[in-house]
Structure formats: C-alpha cells, structure tokens
Design a protein around this motif. Structure first.
Motif, PDB file in Angstrom:
ATOM      1  N   LEU A 239       0.829  -1.204   0.000  1.00  0.00           N
ATOM      2  CA  LEU A 239       0.000   0.000   0.000  1.00  0.00           C
ATOM      3  C   LEU A 239       0.867   1.258   0.000  1.00  0.00           C
ATOM      4  O   LEU A 239       0.582   2.220  -0.722  1.00  0.00           O
ATOM      5  CB  LEU A 239      -0.935  -0.014   1.210  1.00  0.00           C
ATOM      6  CG  LEU A 239      -1.945  -1.168   1.274  1.00  0.00           C
ATOM      7  CD1 LEU A 239      -2.741  -1.103   2.565  1.00  0.00           C
ATOM      8  CD2 LEU A 239      -2.876  -1.148   0.070  1.00  0.00           C
ATOM      9  N   ASP A 240       1.929   1.250   0.789  1.00  0.00           N
ATOM     10  CA  ASP A 240       2.842   2.395   0.822  1.00  0.00           C
ATOM     11  C   ASP A 240       3.533   2.588  -0.532  1.00  0.00           C
ATOM     12  O   ASP A 240       3.785   3.724  -0.955  1.00  0.00           O
ATOM     13  CB  ASP A 240       3.892   2.204   1.916  1.00  0.00           C
ATOM     14  CG  ASP A 240       3.321   2.359   3.316  1.00  0.00           C
ATOM     15  OD1 ASP A 240       2.202   2.899   3.454  1.00  0.00           O
ATOM     16  OD2 ASP A 240       3.993   1.932   4.275  1.00  0.00           O
ATOM     17  N   PHE A 241       3.859   1.490  -1.196  1.00  0.00           N
ATOM     18  CA  PHE A 241       4.505   1.547  -2.512  1.00  0.00           C
ATOM     19  C   PHE A 241       3.578   2.239  -3.518  1.00  0.00           C
ATOM     20  O   PHE A 241       4.018   3.110  -4.282  1.00  0.00           O
ATOM     21  CB  PHE A 241       4.826   0.128  -2.971  1.00  0.00           C
ATOM     22  CG  PHE A 241       5.601   0.027  -4.249  1.00  0.00           C
ATOM     23  CD1 PHE A 241       6.929   0.436  -4.340  1.00  0.00           C
ATOM     24  CD2 PHE A 241       5.008  -0.530  -5.385  1.00  0.00           C
ATOM     25  CE1 PHE A 241       7.643   0.317  -5.524  1.00  0.00           C
ATOM     26  CE2 PHE A 241       5.715  -0.657  -6.572  1.00  0.00           C
ATOM     27  CZ  PHE A 241       7.034  -0.233  -6.643  1.00  0.00           C
ATOM     28  N   PHE A 242       2.300   1.890  -3.489  1.00  0.00           N
ATOM     29  CA  PHE A 242       1.334   2.545  -4.388  1.00  0.00           C
ATOM     30  C   PHE A 242       1.246   4.028  -4.083  1.00  0.00           C
ATOM     31  O   PHE A 242       1.209   4.865  -4.998  1.00  0.00           O
ATOM     32  CB  PHE A 242      -0.034   1.894  -4.251  1.00  0.00           C
ATOM     33  CG  PHE A 242      -0.153   0.522  -4.873  1.00  0.00           C
ATOM     34  CD1 PHE A 242       0.564   0.196  -6.014  1.00  0.00           C
ATOM     35  CD2 PHE A 242      -0.965  -0.448  -4.308  1.00  0.00           C
ATOM     36  CE1 PHE A 242       0.461  -1.064  -6.590  1.00  0.00           C
ATOM     37  CE2 PHE A 242      -1.077  -1.704  -4.878  1.00  0.00           C
ATOM     38  CZ  PHE A 242      -0.364  -2.013  -6.022  1.00  0.00           C
ATOM     39  N   VAL A 243       1.201   4.380  -2.809  1.00  0.00           N
ATOM     40  CA  VAL A 243       1.109   5.787  -2.429  1.00  0.00           C
ATOM     41  C   VAL A 243       2.363   6.545  -2.883  1.00  0.00           C
ATOM     42  O   VAL A 243       2.286   7.638  -3.459  1.00  0.00           O
ATOM     43  CB  VAL A 243       0.917   5.923  -0.904  1.00  0.00           C
ATOM     44  CG1 VAL A 243       1.075   7.380  -0.475  1.00  0.00           C
ATOM     45  CG2 VAL A 243      -0.465   5.407  -0.482  1.00  0.00           C
ATOM     46  N   GLU A 244       3.509   5.940  -2.649  1.00  0.00           N
ATOM     47  CA  GLU A 244       4.783   6.579  -2.995  1.00  0.00           C
ATOM     48  C   GLU A 244       4.893   6.860  -4.498  1.00  0.00           C
ATOM     49  O   GLU A 244       5.342   7.933  -4.912  1.00  0.00           O
ATOM     50  CB  GLU A 244       5.932   5.651  -2.566  1.00  0.00           C
ATOM     51  CG  GLU A 244       7.321   6.092  -3.000  1.00  0.00           C
ATOM     52  CD  GLU A 244       8.365   5.031  -2.743  1.00  0.00           C
ATOM     53  OE1 GLU A 244       9.439   5.117  -3.371  1.00  0.00           O
ATOM     54  OE2 GLU A 244       8.116   4.111  -1.954  1.00  0.00           O
ATOM     55  N   LYS A 245       4.453   5.920  -5.300  1.00  0.00           N
ATOM     56  CA  LYS A 245       4.623   6.036  -6.749  1.00  0.00           C
ATOM     57  C   LYS A 245       3.488   6.793  -7.437  1.00  0.00           C
ATOM     58  O   LYS A 245       3.714   7.431  -8.472  1.00  0.00           O
ATOM     59  CB  LYS A 245       4.733   4.644  -7.369  1.00  0.00           C
ATOM     60  CG  LYS A 245       5.878   3.799  -6.834  1.00  0.00           C
ATOM     61  CD  LYS A 245       7.228   4.466  -7.080  1.00  0.00           C
ATOM     62  CE  LYS A 245       8.359   3.594  -6.587  1.00  0.00           C
ATOM     63  NZ  LYS A 245       9.696   4.249  -6.767  1.00  0.00           N
ATOM     64  N   LEU A 246       2.275   6.717  -6.866  1.00  0.00           N
ATOM     65  CA  LEU A 246       1.097   7.233  -7.573  1.00  0.00           C
ATOM     66  C   LEU A 246       0.470   8.467  -6.913  1.00  0.00           C
ATOM     67  O   LEU A 246      -0.358   9.132  -7.522  1.00  0.00           O
ATOM     68  CB  LEU A 246       0.042   6.139  -7.698  1.00  0.00           C
ATOM     69  CG  LEU A 246       0.493   4.870  -8.416  1.00  0.00           C
ATOM     70  CD1 LEU A 246      -0.596   3.817  -8.358  1.00  0.00           C
ATOM     71  CD2 LEU A 246       0.890   5.163  -9.847  1.00  0.00           C
ATOM     72  N   GLN A 247       0.877   8.769  -5.673  1.00  0.00           N
ATOM     73  CA  GLN A 247       0.363   9.945  -4.988  1.00  0.00           C
ATOM     74  C   GLN A 247       1.523  10.783  -4.458  1.00  0.00           C
ATOM     75  O   GLN A 247       1.626  11.051  -3.267  1.00  0.00           O
ATOM     76  CB  GLN A 247      -0.569   9.531  -3.827  1.00  0.00           C
ATOM     77  CG  GLN A 247      -1.806   8.770  -4.257  1.00  0.00           C
ATOM     78  CD  GLN A 247      -2.613   8.282  -3.053  1.00  0.00           C
ATOM     79  OE1 GLN A 247      -2.187   8.375  -1.925  1.00  0.00           O
ATOM     80  NE2 GLN A 247      -3.786   7.753  -3.326  1.00  0.00           N
ATOM     81  N   PRO A 248       2.425  11.196  -5.339  1.00  0.00           N
ATOM     82  CA  PRO A 248       3.598  11.938  -4.871  1.00  0.00           C
ATOM     83  C   PRO A 248       3.226  13.299  -4.327  1.00  0.00           C
ATOM     84  O   PRO A 248       2.259  13.901  -4.773  1.00  0.00           O
ATOM     85  CB  PRO A 248       4.455  12.066  -6.136  1.00  0.00           C
ATOM     86  CG  PRO A 248       3.460  12.017  -7.258  1.00  0.00           C
ATOM     87  CD  PRO A 248       2.411  11.060  -6.804  1.00  0.00           C
TER      88      PRO A 248
END
Length: 248
Positions: A239-248
């Motif tokens: 979940l953190d990976f998605f946030v890091e890459k897609l919600q900068p």
C-alpha cells in the motif's frame, strides 16, 4: 473463510485483443489493477482490494476465472487450475513468451488511466498472475508494478523455474524501464517452490530496481503473501509503494 458479498463493487466488462472479461471497480483516485490468484476473486482478495481503495485509489479487478466472492476450497481450486492450464490466454508452461492476457491487462490499465488521470497506474498480480504486472511495465504509465509469488510458467525444471513469462522484446523493454528508474516490488515466502528461482532472475535482470520482500516460511503451504497466508507488514508495504509512486 465463508463466501463474501461483492456488493459495492461496480461490475463492468472490458474487451481488447479479442479477449473479454468482467471487471469490478471501486474507489477514486489514481488507478490500480488488482489481479486475483487461483481460484478467483476470493474474500481475502476482496479484503486486500478494499484496503487499496481506502488508501485513495480507483481499483479495477478483472475476473479471469472463478466466482467472485467465493471462498477457496479443494474442488474449486482444482477447477480453476484446469481452466488455467487449457485457456489460451495464459502461457502456463511455455518459456520466453508473454501471456496473451497481459496485452488485455495493458489495455485495461490504459483505459483506466485515461479516465481517472494521475501520474500513472499500479498493478499487483498474485500466484499465476504474479508476473503480469511485470509485463504491464512495457507501458510507461505503469509506475508501481507489484509481483506477489509469481508462479508462471510452472516451475518444472531449472529453466522454467527462472523464466519471467516474457517474450524477449518485452523483457528488453522491462529492463530498459527498470534502468530508467521504474522500481518493481516482489513478495514471496522463501520456501515457496511455485516461485522457483524467479527472484534470482529478477535481481539479475533488474538490479537495484527490484525490491524483494522475502518472508520465512512457517509451513510448506505458505504461498499467498497478501491473502490466504496474509502478512500484514507486507500488505502495508504494498500500500505504501502505491502511495509513494502514484500519490507523490
């Protein structure tokens, strides 16, 4: 686990490259494609997908086989495995080939991204679909590919065990994207034979762009990191990976 009501997910249908599948959609924000494992969209797959929605994403779940919401059982798993082995969409045993369904998934992701916007899309595959997000990296909109226990082609023999289920051209494109900075997150239990030696191949081909989460196996049956043998810390990392890459 008992069956689960899939109410709240919007059912649709998507066709591309001569392939049609039902889809289930929920949420808002950048797009993430959640690709289920065998036997289908199980209650634990739905639980994980809902958590992705809660972190601020539009989740699209393709229904590739099985009955959405139905809990796994021995006969149900076997029936799904039979479908996997005979369906032309999946290169179950062939090496150095990209499963045809990956072209369909790439089109699905492009369609979703065109609608919801954002910097790009993410995808997570599990088990037989574990490597599908890697094939989706051919498109530059794929910014957050997650590979959970990638298991195709079937790990029979040393060569298949390390194969990435990619054609030479697609593999070259994926390697180039990794060199350009696109990171790949992989998850597995260390004694999971279905994964074979693919993590070694991924390290060799992708170098530092490959982020490996490898968990000690507590039982020979440990396989599904995000669902049936769920590891909460690993779920949080995805979940953190998605946030890091897609919600900068």
């Amino acid at each position: 686990m008992s069956d689960h009501d899939i109410t709240g997910w919007e059912r649709g249908e998507f066709t591309s490259a001569g392939i049609t599948h039902d889809t289930y959609r929920k949420g808002s924000g950048p797009g993430v494609v959640v690709i289920h494992e065998i036997p289908g969209i199980s209650p634990n797959v739905l639980r994980f997908a809902d958590e992705v929605v809660e972190r601020g994403f539009t989740v699209m779940m393709p229904d590739l086989m099985g009955t959405p919401g139905k809990a796994p059982s021995g006969p149900y798993i076997i029936s799904s495995m039979v479908k996997l082995c005979v369906a032309r969409e999946f290169t179950t045993f062939a090496m150095n080939k990209t499963s045809p369904v990956i072209a369909w998934l790439r089109a699905l992701a492009r369609n979703l991204h065109a609608e919801v916007g954002g910097p790009g899309v993410g995808a997570v595959g599990m088990c037989f679909s574990g490597g599908f997000a890697l094939g989706m990296m051919v498109d530059e909109i794929m910014l957050a590919p997650v590979l959970s226990q990638p298991s195709l082609p079937a790990s029979l023999g040393a060569a298949r065990s390390g194969d990435l289920n990619l054609s030479p051209d697609d593999e070259a494109a994926v390697i180039q994207r990794a060199q350009d900075g696109c990171q790949v997150l992989g998850l597995r239990f260390t004694e999971d034979r279905a994964v074979g030696t693919r993590f070694d191949t991924l390290r060799e081909k992708l170098g530092d762009a490959f982020i490996a989460i490898e968990l000690p196996s507590n039982a020979k049956s440990d396989h599904s990191v995000l669902t049936e043998q769920r590891d909460d810390e690993s779920v949080a990392r995805v979940l953190d990976f998605f946030v890091e890459k897609l919600q900068p």
